[in-house]
Design an enzyme around this catalytic site. Structure first.
Site, PDB file in Angstrom:
ATOM      1  N   LYS A 129       0.777  -1.184  -0.090  1.00  0.00           N
ATOM      2  CA  LYS A 129       0.038  -0.094   0.092  1.00  0.00           C
ATOM      3  C   LYS A 129       0.633   1.461   0.124  1.00  0.00           C
ATOM      4  CE  LYS A 129      -2.197  -0.988   3.818  1.00  0.00           C
ATOM      5  NZ  LYS A 129      -1.491  -2.297   4.451  1.00  0.00           N
ATOM      6  N   ARG A 181      11.212  -0.346  10.957  1.00  0.00           N
ATOM      7  CA  ARG A 181      10.015  -0.133  11.783  1.00  0.00           C
ATOM      8  C   ARG A 181      10.088  -1.022  12.979  1.00  0.00           C
ATOM      9  NH1 ARG A 181       4.544   0.892   8.240  1.00  0.00           N
ATOM     10  NH2 ARG A 181       3.720  -0.036  10.139  1.00  0.00           N
ATOM     11  N   ARG A 230      12.283  -5.027   5.222  1.00  0.00           N
ATOM     12  CA  ARG A 230      11.891  -3.468   4.820  1.00  0.00           C
ATOM     13  C   ARG A 230      12.534  -2.386   5.637  1.00  0.00           C
ATOM     14  NH1 ARG A 230       5.770  -1.562   5.113  1.00  0.00           N
ATOM     15  NH2 ARG A 230       5.602  -2.105   7.332  1.00  0.00           N
ATOM     16  N   ARG A 236      -0.173  -8.024  13.775  1.00  0.00           N
ATOM     17  CA  ARG A 236      -0.693  -7.101  13.019  1.00  0.00           C
ATOM     18  C   ARG A 236      -1.587  -7.925  11.869  1.00  0.00           C
ATOM     19  NH1 ARG A 236       4.073  -4.400  10.914  1.00  0.00           N
ATOM     20  NH2 ARG A 236       3.076  -2.886   9.557  1.00  0.00           N
ATOM     21  N   ARG A 240      -9.602   0.982   8.559  1.00  0.00           N
ATOM     22  CA  ARG A 240      -9.337  -0.224   8.863  1.00  0.00           C
ATOM     23  C   ARG A 240     -10.409  -0.912   9.567  1.00  0.00           C
ATOM     24  NH1 ARG A 240      -3.501   1.030   8.863  1.00  0.00           N
ATOM     25  NH2 ARG A 240      -2.293  -0.923   9.431  1.00  0.00           N
TER      26      ARG A 240
HETATM   27  P1  AMP Z   1       0.589   1.381   8.901  1.00  0.00           P
HETATM   28  O1  AMP Z   1       1.734   2.173   8.560  1.00  0.00           O
HETATM   29  O2  AMP Z   1      -0.724   1.762   7.983  1.00  0.00           O
HETATM   30  O3  AMP Z   1       0.920  -0.061   8.924  1.00  0.00           O
HETATM   31  O4  AMP Z   1       0.058   1.371  10.210  1.00  0.00           O
HETATM   32  C1  AMP Z   1       0.984   1.354  11.291  1.00  0.00           C
HETATM   33  C2  AMP Z   1       0.115   1.192  13.026  1.00  0.00           C
HETATM   34  O5  AMP Z   1      -0.598   2.474  13.003  1.00  0.00           O
HETATM   35  C3  AMP Z   1      -0.842   0.144  12.697  1.00  0.00           C
HETATM   36  O6  AMP Z   1      -0.365  -0.973  13.320  1.00  0.00           O
HETATM   37  C4  AMP Z   1      -1.784   0.838  13.656  1.00  0.00           C
HETATM   38  O7  AMP Z   1      -1.294   0.567  15.514  1.00  0.00           O
HETATM   39  C5  AMP Z   1      -1.817   2.476  13.607  1.00  0.00           C
HETATM   40  N1  AMP Z   1      -2.797   2.685  12.477  1.00  0.00           N
HETATM   41  C6  AMP Z   1      -2.675   3.213  11.151  1.00  0.00           C
HETATM   42  N2  AMP Z   1      -3.721   3.446  10.661  1.00  0.00           N
HETATM   43  C7  AMP Z   1      -4.737   3.007  11.581  1.00  0.00           C
HETATM   44  C8  AMP Z   1      -6.128   3.114  11.545  1.00  0.00           C
HETATM   45  N3  AMP Z   1      -6.740   3.497  10.095  1.00  0.00           N
HETATM   46  N4  AMP Z   1      -6.875   2.786  12.482  1.00  0.00           N
HETATM   47  C9  AMP Z   1      -6.398   2.339  13.457  1.00  0.00           C
HETATM   48  N5  AMP Z   1      -4.920   2.102  13.737  1.00  0.00           N
HETATM   49  C10 AMP Z   1      -4.278   2.641  12.532  1.00  0.00           C
END
Ligand code: AMP
Length: 216
Positions: free
Chosen positions: A14, A159, A126, A170, A89
């Site tokens: 993404k 990360r 990554r 996750r 999400r």
């Molecule tokens: P990502 O970079 O999209 O993988 O997001 C990293 C982390 O941020 C996730 O594992 C959640 O803890 C939090 N997060 C990001 N987007 C959301 C969302 N739309 N709803 C809830 N938590 C989020």
């Protein structure tokens, strides 16, 4: 301009494809994970509140995320189109988004489909630029100089939530909370599935097809 959502588990691409689409379409990329990581790095009130959830791979509360999105959608550059990465999400977030958009509809939801074992391997390799957010993969898309961003010269880091045990958490959260959105957007007739297991160039071409070649 189109309103596009990129759906898919962590490591499905993404971020990588969202960044490229945003450049090509000249549309803003709205990535809630990036917004949260930035807030955490800056030590803002949002960052402090979200820190523990992000570190452990849990979802941040819907109300918090919808607040971020509401503010972001009010900005001028997001009026006629956007690309969303990592949001919505949950079904509650998708309902909240629909309420915020009113009669402006989502044009396409691209569902990046990839098996868990591929994702776990990808995330193990990554690296991210701490300054500009560019994404690298040590085997398939390495930086020219180890540890240094090709784009801006920033320092590359892993990360904290890409550790295998957190990745598993996750993926479970994705399965339980986020995967129902596939059926949600299918019912609205806007979902397109894309095989995201191959190399980035192949996946990007399939995303272009899913969006309609004229658009990209
Ligand atoms: P990502 O970079 O999209 O993988 O997001 C990293 C982390 O941020 C996730 O594992 C959640 O803890 C939090 N997060 C990001 N987007 C959301 C969302 N739309 N709803 C809830 N938590 C989020």
């Amino acid at each position: 301009m189109m309103r596009i959502i990129l759906l898919g588990p962590p490591g499905s691409g993404k971020g990588t494809h969202g960044k490229r689409l945003a450049e090509v379409l000249k549309a803003p990329l709205i990535a809630t994970g990036d917004i949260l990581r930035h807030a955490i790095a800056e030590g803002t009130r949002l960052g402090m509140a979200a820190q523990e959830d992000v570190k452990s791979g849990r979802l941040v509360a819907d109300a918090t995320i919808l607040g971020i999105i509401e503010t972001r959608l009010e900005q001028k550059d997001a009026q006629s189109g956007f690309i969303m990465d990592g949001f919505p999400r949950t079904t509650a977030q998708a309902d909240g988004l629909a309420a915020l958009l009113g009669d402006r509809k989502i044009d396409r939801v691209v569902n990046l489909v990839v098996a868990n074992d591929v994702v776990v391997n990808r995330l193990r390799e990554r690296w991210l630029c701490g300054s500009c957010g560019a994404i690298y993969n040590l085997s398939s898309a390495p930086p020219r100089v180890e540890g240094i961003c090709d784009v801006c010269g920033g320092k590359l880091t892993e990360r904290a939530d890409d550790r295998p045990e957190t990745v598993r958490a996750r993926l479970e959260v994705y399965e339980r909370e986020t995967s129902p959105l596939v059926a949600y957007y299918e019912r609205q007739g806007v979902l397109r599935n894309v095989d995201a297991s191959g190399p980035a160039a192949t996946v990007y071409a399939a995303i272009q097809d899913a969006l309609g070649r004229a658009a990209v």
